[in-house]
Design a protein around this motif. Structure first.
Motif, PDB file in Angstrom:
ATOM      1  N   ASP A  86     -48.533  18.020   3.384  1.00 45.75           N
ATOM      2  CA  ASP A  86     -48.209  17.477   2.055  1.00 45.75           C
ATOM      3  C   ASP A  86     -49.190  18.050   1.037  1.00 45.75           C
ATOM      4  O   ASP A  86     -49.929  17.317   0.395  1.00 45.75           O
ATOM      5  CB  ASP A  86     -48.299  15.949   2.104  1.00 45.75           C
ATOM      6  N   THR A 146     -46.497  19.722  -2.674  1.00 49.23           N
ATOM      7  CA  THR A 146     -45.500  18.911  -3.362  1.00 49.23           C
ATOM      8  C   THR A 146     -45.727  18.978  -4.861  1.00 49.23           C
ATOM      9  O   THR A 146     -46.856  18.802  -5.329  1.00 49.23           O
ATOM     10  CB  THR A 146     -45.567  17.450  -2.885  1.00 49.23           C
ATOM     11  N   GLY A 186     -46.393  12.350  -1.006  1.00 45.92           N
ATOM     12  CA  GLY A 186     -46.165  11.288  -0.039  1.00 45.92           C
ATOM     13  C   GLY A 186     -45.421  11.757   1.194  1.00 45.92           C
ATOM     14  O   GLY A 186     -45.164  10.958   2.099  1.00 45.92           O
ATOM     15  N   ALA A 187     -45.075  13.056   1.256  1.00 43.66           N
ATOM     16  CA  ALA A 187     -44.368  13.566   2.430  1.00 43.66           C
ATOM     17  C   ALA A 187     -45.202  13.438   3.699  1.00 43.66           C
ATOM     18  O   ALA A 187     -44.663  13.446   4.807  1.00 43.66           O
ATOM     19  CB  ALA A 187     -43.962  15.030   2.211  1.00 43.66           C
ATOM     20  N   GLY A 211     -43.925  10.827   5.894  1.00 39.47           N
ATOM     21  CA  GLY A 211     -42.557  10.974   6.377  1.00 39.47           C
ATOM     22  C   GLY A 211     -42.367  10.704   7.854  1.00 39.47           C
ATOM     23  O   GLY A 211     -41.488   9.910   8.232  1.00 39.47           O
ATOM     24  N   GLU A 226     -43.585  18.210   4.035  1.00 43.23           N
ATOM     25  CA  GLU A 226     -42.897  19.015   3.037  1.00 43.23           C
ATOM     26  C   GLU A 226     -42.084  20.113   3.721  1.00 43.23           C
ATOM     27  O   GLU A 226     -42.283  20.432   4.895  1.00 43.23           O
ATOM     28  CB  GLU A 226     -43.894  19.601   2.050  1.00 43.23           C
ATOM     29  N   THR A 243     -38.148  10.795  -1.968  1.00 42.96           N
ATOM     30  CA  THR A 243     -38.352  12.218  -1.732  1.00 42.96           C
ATOM     31  C   THR A 243     -39.128  12.805  -2.906  1.00 42.96           C
ATOM     32  O   THR A 243     -39.234  12.183  -3.963  1.00 42.96           O
ATOM     33  CB  THR A 243     -37.007  12.940  -1.522  1.00 42.96           C
ATOM     34  N   GLY A 244     -39.657  13.993  -2.728  1.00 45.54           N
ATOM     35  CA  GLY A 244     -40.584  14.542  -3.707  1.00 45.54           C
ATOM     36  C   GLY A 244     -39.961  14.981  -5.012  1.00 45.54           C
ATOM     37  O   GLY A 244     -40.516  14.773  -6.079  1.00 45.54           O
ATOM     38  N   ASN A 262     -40.529  10.744   1.814  1.00 45.44           N
ATOM     39  CA  ASN A 262     -41.836  10.195   1.441  1.00 45.44           C
ATOM     40  C   ASN A 262     -41.771   8.671   1.367  1.00 45.44           C
ATOM     41  O   ASN A 262     -40.815   8.052   1.836  1.00 45.44           O
ATOM     42  CB  ASN A 262     -42.373  10.839   0.155  1.00 45.44           C
ATOM     43  N   ASP A 263     -42.795   8.072   0.784  1.00 42.66           N
ATOM     44  CA  ASP A 263     -42.925   6.607   0.784  1.00 42.66           C
ATOM     45  C   ASP A 263     -42.604   5.999  -0.569  1.00 42.66           C
ATOM     46  O   ASP A 263     -43.041   4.881  -0.861  1.00 42.66           O
ATOM     47  CB  ASP A 263     -44.352   6.214   1.196  1.00 42.66           C
TER      48      ASP A 263
END
Length: 269
Positions: free
Chosen positions: A24, A27, A32-33, A36, A102, A209-210, A242-243
């Protein structure tokens, strides 16, 4: 870390292996990936073991969870290390199920699998030679895949730079826009690699998602692509979860990973 639900096979008995790759570092919008892999595992807990379509149980299909390959801040070095781990699985006849992280982690997956065709569900073309001076940005993943595969098929793409669209017009790239994905059929010979970037879905279905891009795919359209391509695959990845949501992206991603396993196993029964 709890393993992917239903991934109960031992390493030496595995036909498939979940490998987390929480990279990550490039990004460009919502980071936040790195979360994942854990989120995909967590939000897959509620899924039933049994699949009615294939009349099979996930726990009977030889899925092993190999854990995460911890990421660090040198992308080239990390991808090389990750490629080695995935190549070891391939050498043992195991199909890697790579969970990012990512989209850059797909570079390691494709290098390890050495497919003839790279098939990708993605909102973005990812055909840049570099982004902000970084040749290993997540926006370059498909470009790198074409260093290995003979062809790339990008399903659901709806944005890209002028240079990317020019590259996409060359003979080794096929772009299927969102409105045509439902009618697309997979007819390529040879080995395939399937990459599912969760931002291929419309952000109404997968906001975590990013880089969200509206006017995207519905989950059933993505599911049908996974089912069609899986039997030809020597590798698979799910990336860019991501979160930044309540689990929608992770749940969709986990379900698509399971669909891949069910369809691949059915095709190789």
């Amino acid at each position: 870390m709890a393993p992917f639900p239903g991934a109960t096979a031992a390493r030496d008995e595995a036909a498939y292996a979940v490998v987390g790759a929480p990279l990550d570092i490039s990004t460009t919008f919502q980071p936040g990936a790195r979360f994942g892999p854990d989120r995909v595992r967590r939000f897959s807990r509620t899924f039933d073991d049994y699949d009615r379509r294939t009349d099979s149980r996930f726990t009977d299909l030889g899925v092993h969870d190999a854990g995460d390959v911890r990421a660090w801040d040198d992308a080239a070095e990390y991808l090389s290390f990750l490629e080695g781990d995935l190549a070891d699985l391939r050498a043992d006849g195991v199909v890697p199920l790579l969970v990012g992280g990512e989209h850059t982690v797909s570079v390691a997956g494709v290098r390890a699998a050495d497919p003839d065709v790279f098939v990708c569900l993605d909102a973005h073309l990812d055909l840049r030679a570099e982004y902000d001076g970084n040749p290993l940005s997540h926006a370059t993943a498909t470009r790198h895949a074409l260093d290995v595969a003979d062809e790339a098929v990008i399903l659901g793409a709806r944005t890209g730079s002028p240079e990317e669209w020019s590259r996409a017009a060359e003979a080794d790239v096929t772009v299927v826009p969102p409105e045509e994905v439902a009618d697309w059929t997979f007819d390529r010979p040879g080995d395939a690699y399937l990459s599912v970037d969760i931002d291929g879905a419309d952000p109404g279905f997968a906001p975590g998602t990013g880089t969200m891009e509206p006017f995207g795919l519905a989950p059933r359209e993505m599911r049908d692509v996974v089912r069609a391509v899986a039997p030809s695959c020597v590798g698979f990845d799910l990336v860019e979860v991501n979160d930044r949501d309540d689990g929608q992206a992770a749940a969709l991603g986990g379900k698509l990973l399971r669909e891949f396993v069910f369809a691949h196993a059915e095709g190789h029964a």
